[in-house]
Structures are given as structure tokens and as C-alpha cells.
Write a protein that holds these residues in place. Structure first.
Motif, short mmCIF file in Angstrom:
data_model
loop_
_atom_site.label_atom_id
_atom_site.label_comp_id
_atom_site.label_asym_id
_atom_site.label_seq_id
_atom_site.Cartn_x
_atom_site.Cartn_y
_atom_site.Cartn_z
N THR A 24 -10.38 -2.18 -1.81
CA THR A 24 -10.11 -2.60 -3.35
C THR A 24 -9.04 -2.51 -4.49
OG1 THR A 24 -9.52 -0.17 -3.44
CG2 THR A 24 -12.11 -0.83 -2.88
N ASN A 25 -7.68 -2.62 -3.54
CA ASN A 25 -6.20 -2.99 -3.82
C ASN A 25 -5.87 -2.90 -3.29
OD1 ASN A 25 -6.31 -0.61 -1.79
ND2 ASN A 25 -4.69 0.85 -3.45
N ALA A 26 -6.26 -4.24 -2.65
CA ALA A 26 -5.57 -5.93 -1.34
C ALA A 26 -4.78 -5.94 -2.56
CB ALA A 26 -6.34 -6.71 -1.21
N GLY A 27 -3.17 -6.10 -2.07
CA GLY A 27 -2.04 -6.59 -1.85
C GLY A 27 -1.54 -5.50 -2.87
N ALA A 28 -1.76 -4.19 -3.47
CA ALA A 28 -1.25 -3.56 -4.57
C ALA A 28 -0.35 -2.76 -3.99
CB ALA A 28 -2.25 -3.21 -5.30
N VAL A 29 0.62 -2.58 -4.82
CA VAL A 29 1.79 -1.83 -4.43
C VAL A 29 2.11 -0.14 -5.03
CG1 VAL A 29 4.79 -1.01 -5.19
CG2 VAL A 29 3.79 -3.00 -4.90
N LEU A 30 1.53 0.72 -4.33
CA LEU A 30 1.77 2.09 -4.34
C LEU A 30 2.78 2.73 -5.59
CD1 LEU A 30 0.10 2.89 -0.92
CD2 LEU A 30 -1.47 2.10 -3.12
N PRO A 31 2.65 4.34 -5.58
CA PRO A 31 3.39 4.55 -6.33
C PRO A 31 4.46 4.91 -5.23
CG PRO A 31 1.48 5.30 -7.10
CD PRO A 31 1.04 4.75 -6.11
#
Length: 218
Positions: free
Chosen positions: A61-68
Motif C-alpha cells: 500500500t506504501n510501495a516506494g515510500a520512505v519510512l520515518p
């Protein structure tokens, strides 16, 4: 700083840029007391930071997103000493290192994303590390060892709590010897060995690779 006491205070700022940009600031502090010449006890505290990105795959659902930013914490207490022919140190440490997990059914056949990569508890590392080095005539000898207890804590999946985190060897031993040849100035013969315990491969500890040993000559 005084004759026996020494204090350190540090701050490190890092910026990474590898398809995404992220900045980190991590502090550290340490205090030592020299109870004898060249013999001291110390304590330190510090933070480290790691970056993580969700896999760029359609099931996320958060493909490619930078995590905190994942902020770790380390506390260490130790002893260090030196003589004209020997150096030694031993330390006990406690490290809390954030972990990430995939949350959801993670069904690759579903028509919509069913997996979310997110921070999920920590890996708690506690252990003792020590080494000693000495010189005896033409010989230089060094020996080191580490014992570590690593366990998952605070995961949203209760079945993971208490398990060993993946890719962590909980035992390590290393040794090195060097001999300087008086008959050949500048020439030194080296021999070294290193051994590490096994590691878990998967988060549920269902797969494990054995330990290994390496011997080097030079």
C-alpha cells in the motif's frame, strides 16, 4: 576535563540522497574516570539512525515510500587498560534497534495491495565484548570475543516477540598472531582466525544458517 575525569559530547548530522533525500541528527555523550594511570572506566550513551524504504512492489500500500527515520539507542559501560606491552578492554552494552515488518495479508494474487511496510517494535541486543593485545619479543598477539543476546520486542505480531532477529550472530571469536622476522627487516608473518555462530534467516526463526570460521595467512 580534569586529571582523572574526561567528558565527551557529540552531535552528528548526516544527509543521504539515493533516489530520495533524508537527514539525520544523532547525539552522543560519554564520561570516563582514570582510576590508575592508563586504566579507566567509562560509560557512554548515543543514538544512531537508519533509513528504510518500502519495496516498490504492487502488493504494498506504501510501495516506494520512505519510512520515518529508525532511531536506535546504545548504552555502554566498560573498562580499558594499557601497559607498555599490553592493551585490553571489556564492555557491556545494551542496544535498542528499531525493526520493520510487513503488516497485512500480503496476498500477491489480490486485486488491490494488501501489505504495508512499517516500523514494528525493536531488536534488543545485550552483550559483552572484550579483547586483549600483547607484544612478546617479535610476537604480537590479539584475542577478542563477543557474547550477545538479541531478541525481538514490542512487535505487533506477538508470535515474533522473544525470537532472535534475522542475520544476527550471537557468538563471535577472533584471534590474530604476527611474527616479525629479525633476519629480514620489514617482513612480518601473519595468521588470523575468526568464528561466528549461526544466524536466523526469517523473522519467525523457521530457517537458520550455521556458523562459520575463516583462517587467514599473510
Amino acid at each position: 576535563r580534569s586529571a582523572r575525569w574526561t567528558a565527551w559530547l557529540g552531535v552528528r548530522h548526516s544527509r543521504i540522497d539515493r533516489g530520495y533525500a533524508q537527514s539525520f541528527t544523532s547525539p552522543s555523550v560519554a564520561l570516563s574516570y582514570a582510576f590508575l594511570p592508563d586504566q579507566l572506566v567509562y560509560a557512554s550513551w548515543g543514538r544512531g539512525v537508519e533509513s528504510a524504504v518500502a519495496p516498490n512492489l504492487p502488493i504494498y500500500t506504501n510501495a516506494g515510500a520512505v519510512l520515518p527515520a529508525l532511531q536506535s539507542r546504545q548504552i555502554e559501560i566498560g573498562l580499558k587498560g594499557a601497559t607498555p606491552t599490553m592493551n585490553w578492554n571489556i564492555a557491556a552494552f545494551d542496544i535498542q534497534r528499531p525493526q520493520t515488518s510487513d503488516v497485512g495479508t500480503c496476498d500477491a494474487t489480490a486485486a488491490v495491495p494488501t501489505c504495508t511496510r512499517q516500523q514494528d517494535g525493536t531488536a534488543h541486543h545485550r552483550g559483552i565484548d572484550g579483547d586483549i593485545a600483547t607484544t612478546i619479543g617479535p610476537w604480537s598477539l590479539q584475542l577478542g570475543a563477543q557474547w550477545l543476546r538479541a531478541r525481538r520486542e514490542g512487535s505487533g505480531d506477538a508470535a515474533l516477540n522473544g525470537l532472535v532477529p534475522p542475520n544476527v550472530a550471537q557468538r563471535a571469536l577472533k584471534a590474530q598472531a604476527a611474527y616479525t622476522l629479525a633476519a629480514v627487516p620489514g617482513l612480518t608473518l601473519l595468521a588470523g582466525a575468526k568464528a561466528e555462530g549461526g544466524r536466523m534467516v526469517l523473522p519467525d526463526d523457521s530457517a537458520r544458517i550455521p556458523g562459520y570460521a575463516v583462517v587467514d595467512l599473510g
